[in-house]
Design a protein around this motif. Structure first.
Motif, mmCIF file in Angstrom:
data_model
loop_
_atom_site.group_PDB
_atom_site.id
_atom_site.type_symbol
_atom_site.label_atom_id
_atom_site.label_comp_id
_atom_site.label_asym_id
_atom_site.label_seq_id
_atom_site.Cartn_x
_atom_site.Cartn_y
_atom_site.Cartn_z
ATOM 1 N N ARG A 205 51.733 46.578 42.346
ATOM 2 C CA ARG A 205 50.492 46.475 43.128
ATOM 3 C C ARG A 205 49.341 46.174 42.181
ATOM 4 O O ARG A 205 49.234 46.746 41.099
ATOM 5 N N TYR A 206 48.483 45.239 42.589
ATOM 6 C CA TYR A 206 47.258 44.942 41.871
ATOM 7 C C TYR A 206 46.066 45.235 42.772
ATOM 8 O O TYR A 206 46.096 44.956 43.965
ATOM 9 N N VAL A 207 45.009 45.785 42.173
ATOM 10 C CA VAL A 207 43.751 45.993 42.881
ATOM 11 C C VAL A 207 42.693 45.161 42.164
ATOM 12 O O VAL A 207 42.619 45.179 40.933
ATOM 13 N N SER A 208 41.894 44.419 42.921
ATOM 14 C CA SER A 208 40.907 43.554 42.286
ATOM 15 C C SER A 208 39.559 43.652 42.975
ATOM 16 O O SER A 208 39.465 43.904 44.180
ATOM 17 N N TYR A 209 38.509 43.469 42.178
ATOM 18 C CA TYR A 209 37.128 43.401 42.653
ATOM 19 C C TYR A 209 36.547 42.051 42.237
ATOM 20 O O TYR A 209 36.846 41.543 41.158
ATOM 21 N N ASP A 210 35.683 41.488 43.104
ATOM 22 C CA ASP A 210 35.046 40.218 42.791
ATOM 23 C C ASP A 210 33.559 40.307 43.124
ATOM 24 O O ASP A 210 33.153 41.116 43.966
ATOM 25 N N ASN A 211 32.760 39.485 42.470
ATOM 26 C CA ASN A 211 31.322 39.469 42.747
ATOM 27 C C ASN A 211 30.888 38.137 43.340
ATOM 28 O O ASN A 211 29.771 37.688 43.163
ATOM 29 N N SER A 212 31.812 37.495 44.063
ATOM 30 C CA SER A 212 31.555 36.155 44.613
ATOM 31 C C SER A 212 31.545 36.137 46.132
ATOM 32 O O SER A 212 32.025 35.187 46.748
ATOM 33 N N GLY A 213 31.020 37.175 46.767
ATOM 34 C CA GLY A 213 31.018 37.221 48.224
ATOM 35 C C GLY A 213 32.383 37.607 48.744
ATOM 36 O O GLY A 213 32.961 38.608 48.337
ATOM 37 N N THR A 214 32.941 36.820 49.650
ATOM 38 C CA THR A 214 34.251 37.085 50.227
ATOM 39 C C THR A 214 35.294 36.199 49.570
ATOM 40 O O THR A 214 35.206 34.979 49.643
ATOM 41 N N THR A 215 36.283 36.790 48.909
ATOM 42 C CA THR A 215 37.390 36.039 48.328
ATOM 43 C C THR A 215 38.665 36.845 48.523
ATOM 44 O O THR A 215 38.618 38.025 48.889
ATOM 45 N N PRO A 216 39.827 36.251 48.270
ATOM 46 C CA PRO A 216 41.069 37.028 48.295
ATOM 47 C C PRO A 216 41.145 38.079 47.201
ATOM 48 O O PRO A 216 42.157 38.761 47.071
ATOM 49 N N CYS A 217 40.076 38.197 46.391
ATOM 50 C CA CYS A 217 40.069 39.157 45.288
ATOM 51 C C CYS A 217 39.000 40.230 45.443
ATOM 52 O O CYS A 217 38.764 40.995 44.514
ATOM 53 N N GLY A 218 38.340 40.308 46.585
ATOM 54 C CA GLY A 218 37.352 41.351 46.795
ATOM 55 C C GLY A 218 36.136 40.840 47.545
ATOM 56 O O GLY A 218 35.929 39.627 47.682
ATOM 57 N N VAL A 219 35.327 41.774 48.038
ATOM 58 C CA VAL A 219 34.148 41.447 48.838
ATOM 59 C C VAL A 219 32.933 42.138 48.231
ATOM 60 O O VAL A 219 32.954 43.349 47.990
ATOM 61 N N SER A 220 31.868 41.385 47.981
ATOM 62 C CA SER A 220 30.618 41.968 47.501
ATOM 63 C C SER A 220 29.520 41.741 48.543
ATOM 64 O O SER A 220 29.501 40.719 49.222
ATOM 65 N N GLN A 221 28.606 42.727 48.652
ATOM 66 C CA GLN A 221 27.548 42.659 49.647
ATOM 67 C C GLN A 221 26.235 43.178 49.057
ATOM 68 O O GLN A 221 26.232 44.050 48.196
ATOM 69 N N ILE A 222 25.125 42.625 49.550
ATOM 70 C CA ILE A 222 23.795 43.148 49.268
ATOM 71 C C ILE A 222 23.178 43.565 50.588
ATOM 72 O O ILE A 222 23.036 42.741 51.501
ATOM 73 N N ASN A 223 22.849 44.847 50.715
ATOM 74 C CA ASN A 223 22.284 45.398 51.952
ATOM 75 C C ASN A 223 23.134 45.051 53.173
ATOM 76 O O ASN A 223 22.616 44.751 54.251
ATOM 77 N N GLY A 224 24.457 45.062 52.976
ATOM 78 C CA GLY A 224 25.379 44.823 54.082
ATOM 79 C C GLY A 224 25.679 43.379 54.369
ATOM 80 O O GLY A 224 26.520 43.086 55.226
ATOM 81 N N THR A 225 25.027 42.439 53.680
ATOM 82 C CA THR A 225 25.275 41.014 53.876
ATOM 83 C C THR A 225 26.218 40.512 52.791
ATOM 84 O O THR A 225 25.948 40.692 51.599
ATOM 85 N N VAL A 226 27.307 39.902 53.211
ATOM 86 C CA VAL A 226 28.286 39.398 52.249
ATOM 87 C C VAL A 226 27.646 38.294 51.414
ATOM 88 O O VAL A 226 27.128 37.308 51.948
ATOM 89 N N THR A 227 27.675 38.449 50.108
ATOM 90 C CA THR A 227 27.052 37.473 49.217
ATOM 91 C C THR A 227 27.542 37.691 47.803
ATOM 92 O O THR A 227 28.039 38.760 47.448
ATOM 93 N N GLY A 228 27.414 36.657 46.982
ATOM 94 C CA GLY A 228 27.714 36.812 45.569
ATOM 95 C C GLY A 228 26.664 37.665 44.879
ATOM 96 O O GLY A 228 25.485 37.651 45.244
ATOM 97 N N ILE A 229 27.104 38.436 43.900
ATOM 98 C CA ILE A 229 26.208 39.336 43.178
ATOM 99 C C ILE A 229 26.338 39.052 41.687
ATOM 100 O O ILE A 229 27.447 39.016 41.149
ATOM 101 N N CYS A 230 25.204 38.838 41.022
ATOM 102 C CA CYS A 230 25.206 38.731 39.569
ATOM 103 C C CYS A 230 23.804 39.023 39.060
ATOM 104 O O CYS A 230 22.874 39.233 39.846
ATOM 105 N N ALA A 231 23.667 39.072 37.724
ATOM 106 C CA ALA A 231 22.372 39.304 37.057
ATOM 107 C C ALA A 231 21.656 40.514 37.646
ATOM 108 O O ALA A 231 20.605 40.407 38.261
ATOM 109 N N GLN A 232 22.236 41.683 37.449
ATOM 110 C CA GLN A 232 21.652 42.944 37.914
ATOM 111 C C GLN A 232 21.434 43.842 36.699
ATOM 112 O O GLN A 232 22.241 44.720 36.403
#
Length: 307
Positions: free
Chosen positions: A27-54
């Protein structure tokens, strides 16, 4: 059973032994910062979006097995985008993971670069949402993982005696259907507890890459290209400046090795073909004259297990 007054014979063919084996899953677990992908979901204030430069972030919770593993909110900085962001994010996960998920940046055809755990047994630790706050904007950042699971595959080997006295065997799968013998080098007993290898074969392969540079152009820093196993420089026309330094993951502040190499030079850096290691340390090639002409080829590992 059947028999006569003085003898007993065994019905045939007859099963005399049944053994249980399995090919261990993973089993693999993955996180991504590119919005919605087969490798994870990132959100800002509940809106799916890519996240970087924080650069100014407070991590408020990370749910593992349904519970927050942070003893208290912690301040982290994810200063850049792309691979640099993911390196920082992986450091955050490794710092606070009590179960040693060994998070690192990997590359796959489906998601390019993302953060992934080591290979783990099909069941066990359940990683969940990570939540953070941007202290500059007040935004709430969330990262939800994607889990790719390949279950254990169970087999039974049945030893049987034929009516002529010969002994043979047959294999069945978990449903009892007769199947060809599974790969013996992958089998363990059903009761064995196996931790999968960090790189499960055949879930990875090597991709060949090549690029030509002319004049005073520079290659990428190969330390920032993840999963590189071999790099070769061929100088068609020199000189070419080679800078190699330090141990990653970030670019060193000073170059330890810095030299110009002449026309006709061929230099190679690499690890063994059967090794799961990768090159680690800054490596940049730059044309040192207007007439410089050089070719760089390299191999990079791609993960093809759906993550």
């Amino acid at each position: 059973m059947s028999g006569t007054a003085g003898a007993v014979t065994v019905d045939c063919p007859s099963d005399i032994a049944i053994e249980c084996f399995k090919v261990p899953g993973y089993r693999y677990v993955s996180y991504d910062n590119s919005g919605t992908t087969p490798c994870g979901v990132s959100q800002i204030n509940g809106t799916v979006t890519g996240i970087c430069a924080q650069p100014n972030v407070r991590v408020t919770s990370w749910l593992i097995n349904g519970r927050n593993v942070l003893p208290e909110p912690t301040v982290d900085g994810w200063d850049n985008c792309a691979i640099s962001f993911l390196n920082d994010f992986a450091t955050t996960l490794n710092t606070w993971d009590p179960f040693a998920g060994n998070w690192r940046v990997v590359q796959s055809e489906t998601c390019a670069y993302h953060v992934r755990s080591r290979a783990m047994p099909p069941t066990g630790t359940q990683y969940g949402r990570l939540t953070a706050t941007n202290l500059d904007t007040g935004d709430t950042l969330t990262f939800d993982p994607i889990t790719v699971t390949v279950p254990d595959q169970y087999y039974r080997r049945i030893v049987e005696v034929q009516c002529d006295g010969s002994v043979g065997e047959r294999w069945t799968d978990a449903s009892g259907a007769v199947v060809p013998a599974p790969p013996m080098d992958q089998l363990v007993t059903c009761t064995a507890e196996i931790v999968p290898g960090a790189q499960s074969v055949p879930t990875q392969r090597l991709r060949p890459r090549i690029k030509r540079f002319t004049g005073t152009a520079s290659s990428d820093n190969f330390d920032l290209l993840q999963n590189v196993q071999t790099v070769t420089l061929r100088v068609v026309t020199g000189p070419v400046r080679v800078r190699a330094a330090g141990i990653g993951p970030s670019t060193p502040t000073a170059w330890e090795d810095d030299t110009n190499v002449p026309t006709g030079t061929v230099l190679t850096w690499g690890v063994a073909n059967d090794s799961h290691a990768q090159l680690d340390g800054s490596l940049i090639f730059t044309g040192a004259a207007a007439a410089s002409d050089f070719i760089v080829n390299w191999t990079e590992t791609l993960h093809t297990d759906g993550d």
